[in-house]
Design a protein around this motif. Structure first.
Motif, short mmCIF file in Angstrom:
data_model
loop_
_atom_site.label_atom_id
_atom_site.label_comp_id
_atom_site.label_asym_id
_atom_site.label_seq_id
_atom_site.Cartn_x
_atom_site.Cartn_y
_atom_site.Cartn_z
N CYS A 14 0.72 3.98 -3.06
CA CYS A 14 0.30 5.36 -2.74
C CYS A 14 1.43 6.36 -2.99
O CYS A 14 1.22 7.57 -2.81
CB CYS A 14 -0.14 5.48 -1.28
N LYS A 58 0.84 -1.20 0.00
CA LYS A 58 0.00 0.00 0.00
C LYS A 58 0.88 1.25 0.00
O LYS A 58 0.59 2.22 -0.70
CB LYS A 58 -0.94 -0.01 1.21
N MET A 112 3.83 7.52 2.33
CA MET A 112 2.86 7.97 3.33
C MET A 112 3.64 8.62 4.46
O MET A 112 4.84 8.39 4.62
CB MET A 112 1.99 6.81 3.83
#
Length: 167
Positions: A124, A120, A127
């Motif tokens: 993305c 993830k 993060m």
């Protein structure tokens, strides 16, 4: 009614663990366990319930040097056989209270959770540290520390490896 049929842990006498439809009886000796099984049988007869014969087993926790009990346990007419390992609430415990299999399974699950967070993270484009920390604390740490009160008295290299991969 059976009084003090379980094992003493500090100032408590523990004879039964209940979770959903799972029951684990804990006894200090063969006679106490058989008496508990007799009570279970009476309760089942009263309420017209049956035990799952394939899941009803005895595990004799002991030192490796001590022989396994040869007592013939029964619940009513149903003989209950011995098993050498037990899984309760995701923890795998063998008859000698070794936790190697539990640690292996927990670290595999935590590694999968870490891989999902990392995937993830990549998808993305990154993060923030706060988001990463929140994901770790909610998705990885609970899996990694499941049952640590039981198995946590040792320094498990596998658990440290996952912790080191986090970051």
């Amino acid at each position: 009614m059976l009084l003090n049929a379980g094992v003493d842990i500090d100032d408590l006498n523990v004879s039964i663990l209940l979770y959903a439809d799972d029951i684990a009886l804990i006894a200090p000796d063969e006679e106490s366990l058989q008496n508990m099984l007799n009570c279970i049988h009476s309760w089942c007869m009263k309420w017209r319930m049956t035990l799952n014969e394939t899941k009803t087993k005895i595990i004799h926790f002991r030192n490796k040097k001590a022989p396994r009990s040869d007592f013939n346990f029964k619940c009513g007419d149903m003989p209950i056989s011995f098993d050498n390992a037990y899984r309760y609430l995701g923890l795998h415990i063998n008859e000698f209270m070794e936790h190697k299999y539990t640690i292996r399974e927990i670290t595999k699950s935590a590694s999968r959770a870490l891989s999902a967070v990392y995937t993830k993270f990549l998808s993305c484009g990154g993060m923030s540290f706060d988001v990463y920390t929140k994901l770790y604390k909610t998705l990885i740490e609970p899996v990694l520390l499941h049952g640590a009160g039981l198995w946590g008295h040792n320094n498990w290299r596998e658990v440290q490896t996952i912790q080191n991969q986090v970051g």
